[in-house]
Design an enzyme around this catalytic site. Structure first.
Site, PDB file in Angstrom:
ATOM      1  CB  SER A  74      -0.968  -0.025   1.187  1.00 61.25           C
ATOM      2  OG  SER A  74      -1.906   1.036   1.120  1.00 61.25           O
ATOM      3  CG  HIS A 183      -6.022  -0.510  -0.727  1.00 59.13           C
ATOM      4  ND1 HIS A 183      -5.333   0.031  -1.785  1.00 59.13           N
ATOM      5  CD2 HIS A 183      -5.255  -0.300   0.375  1.00 59.13           C
ATOM      6  CE1 HIS A 183      -4.191   0.541  -1.353  1.00 59.13           C
ATOM      7  NE2 HIS A 183      -4.127   0.365  -0.048  1.00 59.13           N
TER       8      HIS A 183
END
Length: 297
Positions: A74, A183
């Site tokens: 991430s 996400h």
């Protein structure tokens, strides 16, 4: 966070000083002294973690340990791109601060949620999410390791999916203490805003390959950097694919730079016979250097 390493490594200290100058406020003081409540705000957390990670990589380089290829989970993908030379650190630290703001503002506080589902296969999680949506958003956010998958979306849909996973034999489900549902499709507004911000950022060809979150592929050109960073915001982090790709590309020593040891733990569950080494303070730095170089710890 990062204080001990900065005290013991001039290279790490220089990274923190560069972050303070780039951001226009002393994020080093916030990380070293707190308060924790301010550090927990995602607009502060993201540049703080990026800086701590790049500082740890700088401390390794100072000791003669340089990466042959990189990946990051991430936010960590930005650290990887900095280490690879694709992003300049001052631009990256300002960019991730804006990324944090965009992601926080994409969904009203409390409207979204994330949960970790343990002991459930990916196909089952996808089916559970489809059944739990009921007009809302819920989907896979992180594929972290075999049997460890994180979901994200509207709070009600996430809670229904958690119940569905339990009914399908899931070993355990944990609601995560996060400020937004990262996400997933709810992050699309943040992705659009990040795309505009990235237009003002200069990227270069990576000096070393960067394994990316979106598809486990390898970024080797400058043209690939921005599109995949935009796509990453609202797409699942396929970390299992990343770890497996690193191994296929020839990685034999895995160093987790920055705060925490989560990725080192996930590595053990993903790749057999592979050891990871966290680098977050002087002691762990010494151990990692010794493991990679064969010298004394």
């Amino acid at each position: 966070m990062g204080h001990a390493l900065a005290e013991g490594s001039p290279a790490a200290a220089a990274v923190w000083a560069e972050a303070d100058a780039a951001l226009g406020f002393p994020i080093s003081r916030l990380c070293f002294e707190g308060p924790a409540a301010d550090l927990a705000l995602t607009a502060n957390t993201q540049p703080a973690v990026l800086t701590a990670s790049v500082a740890a990589a700088a401390a390794l380089a100072e000791r003669g340990v340089a990466a042959g290829l990189v990946a990051g989970h991430s936010l960590g993908e930005y650290s990887a791109l900095v280490v690879a030379g694709a992003l300049r650190f001052p631009e990256a630290v300002r960019l991730v601060r804006r990324r944090g703001e965009f992601m926080q503002e994409a969904v009203p506080v409390g409207a979204g949620a994330m949960a970790a589902l343990l002991g459930v296969e990916l196909a089952v999680v996808e089916q559970v999410c489809a059944e739990a949506a009921q007009g809302e958003v819920v989907g896979v956010a992180n594929i972290n390791a075999p049997g460890q998958i994180v979901i994200a979306g509207h709070r009600g849909a996430v809670e229904r999916a958690v119940a569905g996973a339990a009914a399908r034999g899931g070993r355990k489900s944990v609601m995560l203490p996060v400020s937004a549902p990262f996400h997933c499709a709810l992050m699309k507004p943040a992705a659009d805003r990040l795309a505009a911000e990235l237009e003002r950022v200069t990227v270069a060809t990576p000096r070393i390959p960067v394994v990316r979150n979106v598809d486990g592929g390898v970024t080797t050109t400058a043209d690939e950097v921005k599109p995949f960073l935009v796509q990453q915001v609202a797409s699942p982090v396929r970390w299992t694919d990343c770890a497996e790709r690193l191994a296929r590309e020839g990685a034999t020593a895995f160093l987790e730079v920055g705060p925490g040891r989560v990725l080192t733990g996930l590595l053990k569950r993903t790749l057999e016979g592979v050891r990871g080494y966290p680098v977050e303070d002087p002691a762990s730095l010494d151990r990692a250097v010794a493991a990679v170089t064969g010298g004394p710890a």
